[in-house]
Design an enzyme around this catalytic site. Structure first.
Site, short mmCIF file in Angstrom:
data_model
loop_
_atom_site.label_atom_id
_atom_site.label_comp_id
_atom_site.label_asym_id
_atom_site.label_seq_id
_atom_site.Cartn_x
_atom_site.Cartn_y
_atom_site.Cartn_z
N SER A 119 66.89 7.11 13.97
CA SER A 119 65.79 7.33 13.03
C SER A 119 66.30 7.58 11.62
O SER A 119 65.54 7.54 10.67
CB SER A 119 65.01 8.58 13.43
OG SER A 119 64.49 8.46 14.71
N HIS A 140 65.12 -0.19 14.36
CA HIS A 140 64.38 1.07 14.47
C HIS A 140 62.94 0.78 14.92
O HIS A 140 62.10 0.35 14.14
CB HIS A 140 64.41 1.78 13.10
CG HIS A 140 63.75 3.12 13.11
ND1 HIS A 140 63.16 3.66 12.00
CD2 HIS A 140 63.60 4.04 14.10
CE1 HIS A 140 62.67 4.85 12.31
NE2 HIS A 140 62.92 5.08 13.58
N GLU A 152 61.84 -1.49 11.86
CA GLU A 152 62.64 -1.48 10.62
C GLU A 152 64.00 -2.05 10.99
O GLU A 152 64.67 -1.50 11.89
CB GLU A 152 62.86 -0.04 10.12
CG GLU A 152 61.88 0.46 9.13
CD GLU A 152 62.25 1.87 8.63
OE1 GLU A 152 62.12 2.10 7.43
OE2 GLU A 152 62.63 2.74 9.44
N ASN A 190 61.27 7.31 7.72
CA ASN A 190 61.44 8.76 7.86
C ASN A 190 61.77 9.46 6.55
O ASN A 190 61.63 10.67 6.46
CB ASN A 190 62.50 9.05 8.93
CG ASN A 190 61.86 8.90 10.30
OD1 ASN A 190 60.77 9.40 10.53
ND2 ASN A 190 62.51 8.19 11.20
P1 NAD Z 1 64.76 11.48 24.11
O1 NAD Z 1 65.24 12.88 24.04
O2 NAD Z 1 63.44 11.20 24.74
O3 NAD Z 1 65.83 10.54 24.87
C1 NAD Z 1 67.21 10.54 24.58
C2 NAD Z 1 67.93 10.07 25.84
O4 NAD Z 1 69.30 9.83 25.52
C3 NAD Z 1 67.90 11.13 26.97
O5 NAD Z 1 67.38 10.54 28.15
C4 NAD Z 1 69.36 11.52 27.10
O6 NAD Z 1 69.73 11.86 28.44
C5 NAD Z 1 70.04 10.24 26.64
N1 NAD Z 1 71.44 10.42 26.28
C6 NAD Z 1 72.03 11.46 25.63
N2 NAD Z 1 73.35 11.23 25.52
C7 NAD Z 1 73.62 10.04 26.09
C8 NAD Z 1 74.80 9.27 26.30
N3 NAD Z 1 75.98 9.70 25.88
N4 NAD Z 1 74.68 8.11 26.94
C9 NAD Z 1 73.49 7.65 27.37
N5 NAD Z 1 72.33 8.32 27.20
C10 NAD Z 1 72.40 9.51 26.57
O7 NAD Z 1 64.81 10.94 22.60
P2 NAD Z 1 64.03 9.68 21.98
O8 NAD Z 1 62.78 10.16 21.32
O9 NAD Z 1 63.97 8.58 22.99
O10 NAD Z 1 65.05 9.27 20.81
C11 NAD Z 1 66.16 8.45 21.04
C12 NAD Z 1 66.61 7.82 19.74
O11 NAD Z 1 65.52 7.09 19.18
C13 NAD Z 1 67.04 8.83 18.67
O12 NAD Z 1 68.09 8.26 17.91
C14 NAD Z 1 65.78 8.98 17.83
O13 NAD Z 1 66.06 9.40 16.51
C15 NAD Z 1 65.27 7.55 17.86
N6 NAD Z 1 63.84 7.38 17.58
C16 NAD Z 1 62.92 8.28 18.06
C17 NAD Z 1 61.57 8.08 17.79
C18 NAD Z 1 60.52 9.04 18.32
O14 NAD Z 1 59.37 8.96 17.89
N7 NAD Z 1 60.84 9.91 19.27
C19 NAD Z 1 61.16 6.97 17.05
C20 NAD Z 1 62.10 6.06 16.59
C21 NAD Z 1 63.45 6.28 16.86
#
Ligand code: NAD
Length: 283
Positions: A119, A140, A152, A190
Site C-alpha cells: 500500500s 496495488h 494502481e 494512500n
Molecule cells: P492481512 O493481514 O489480511 O494478510 C496478510 C497475510 O500475509 C497473512 O495471512 C499473513 O499470514 C501473511 N504473511 C505474513 N508473512 C508472510 C510471509 N513471510 N510469507 C507469506 N505470507 C505471509 O493483510 P492484507 O490486508 O491482506 O494486506 C496485505 C498487503 O496488501 C499489505 O502489503 C497491505 O498494505 C496491502 N493492501 C491492503 C489493502 C487493504 O485494504 N487491506 C488494500 C491494498 C493493499
C-alpha cells in the site's frame, strides 16, 4: 516457466482476493502463506466470496468449483519457480517484504515479474533487494479485490516498459482499470486517503464527536459511500498504521504523524473487521 501460472504470496484479505480474481479469469494460481492453516483460511474466504456471487446469480455453481480447482495451496516458496508473475500480498512490513523478494529472486527465472501489492512501501527499495529491478513493479489492488476495479500500477525507478506493459495487460485481463503512478510514499491513493483516515481518528481521539457521528458526517456531507472509521476497520488498523509510518518516515513531515489512538488500538490487537473489533464490533 508456464505462461498461465500466477504465484500469490499471502492469503489474507488481499492475497485471497487477488488469487480469486486470477483464478476466475482462467489462471492457475499458487497461493502461499506462512503455513497450511493460514492458506486454508484464505481458500475458505475465497469459497465464501464465490458463494455470494452464486447467490446473486452472477456466477454458476460449476464456475465456482472450476475457480477453486485452479488454486493450489502451498507453504513452499520453491513452488513458484514456474510462475510467470508473482504478486506479493503479505503483511505491510518492509523487512518482511525485502526478505520475500530476496528469496523469490533466487527461486524464480530471471524473466519472472515480481510484483508487490504494497500500500505504501517503496517499489524502488523492494526492487533493490533483487538482481532484476527492471522486472519489479507495484500492482496495488483495492479491497475487496473481486469488487473494486482500480489497480494502481507503480513504476519503481528502474522498472522497464516491458514489465509495465505486461502488468497493464494482466490487470485489464482481470477486468480491472490500471492507473500508472510513480514511486512515492503512499503512491496516489494512500497519500490522499490515509491522512484523511488519520485525521478522522484524531477527531475521535480529541472527543469532537463519536465514531458514528464522524462517519455520518463524511457519508452524508461528502457523499462518501463509507465513513473513514468504517473504512479503516475494513482496511485493517495495523495496515493503516504501517502506511502512516511510511508516509511519516518517507516525507519527514510531522503532518503525517500517526494518531496515538491508532497506535494504542493496534497494540491492543483491535485491528478492525479481521480481528472482530476496531472502531466498531463485528459478528
Ligand atoms: P492481512 O493481514 O489480511 O494478510 C496478510 C497475510 O500475509 C497473512 O495471512 C499473513 O499470514 C501473511 N504473511 C505474513 N508473512 C508472510 C510471509 N513471510 N510469507 C507469506 N505470507 C505471509 O493483510 P492484507 O490486508 O491482506 O494486506 C496485505 C498487503 O496488501 C499489505 O502489503 C497491505 O498494505 C496491502 N493492501 C491492503 C489493502 C487493504 O485494504 N487491506 C488494500 C491494498 C493493499
Amino acid at each position: 516457466m508456464e505462461q498461465n501460472v500466477i504465484g500469490v504470496v499471502g492469503a489474507g484479505q488481499m492475497g485471497a482476493g487477488i488469487a480469486q480474481v486470477c483464478a476466475q479469469h482462467g489462471y492457475s494460481v499458487k497461493l502461499l502463506d506462512v503455513n497450511a492453516a493460514a492458506v486454508q483460511r484464505g481458500i475458505q474466504a475465497i469459497g465464501a466470496s464465490l458463494d455470494r456471487f452464486v447467490k446473486k446469480g452472477t456466477l454458476k455453481a460449476e464456475e465456482k468449483a472450476a475457480t477453486l480447482d485452479r488454486i493450489t495451496p502451498t507453504a513452499e516458496l520453491q513452488d513458484f519457480r514456474d510462475a510467470r508473475i508473482v504478486i506479493e500480498a503479505a503483511t505491510e512490513r518492509s523487512e518482511l517484504k525485502f526478505d520475500l523478494f530476496r528469496r523469490l529472486d533466487q527461486i524464480c527465472p530471471p524473466e519472472t515479474i515480481l510484483a508487490s501489492n504494497t500500500s505504501s512501501i517503496s517499489i524502488t527499495e523492494i526492487a533493490a533487494q533483487t538482481k532484476r529491478p527492471a522486472n519489479v513493479i507495484g500492482m496495488h489492488f483495492f479491497n475487496p479485490v473481486p469488487l473494486m476495479s482500480l489497480v494502481e500500477i507503480v513504476r519503481g525507478l528502474l522498472t522497464n516498459d516491458e514489465t509495465y506493459q505486461a502488468v497493464d495487460v494482466l490487470a485489464r485481463e482481470l477486468g480491472k482499470i490500471p492507473v500508472e503512478v510513480n514511486d512515492f510514499p503512499g503512491f496516489v491513493s494512500n497519500r490522499i486517503l490515509m491522512p484523511m483516515i488519520n485525521e478522522a481518528i484524531y477527531t475521535l481521539y480529541e472527543g469532537v464527536a463519536s465514531a458514528e457521528a464522524i462517519d455520518t458526517v463524511m457519508k452524508l456531507g461528502m457523499n462518501h459511500p463509507m465513513g473513514p472509521l468504517t473504512l479503516a476497520d475494513f482496511i485493517g488498523l495495523d495496515t493503516c498504521l504501517a502506511i502512516m509510518e511510511v508516509l511519516h518516515d518517507g516525507f519527514g513531515d510531522p503532518k503525517y504523524r500517526p494518531c496515538p489512538l491508532l497506535r494504542k488500538m493496534v497494540a491492543a490487537g483491535l485491528l478492525g473487521k479481521k480481528s472482530g473489533r476496531g472502531f466498531y464490533q463485528y459478528g
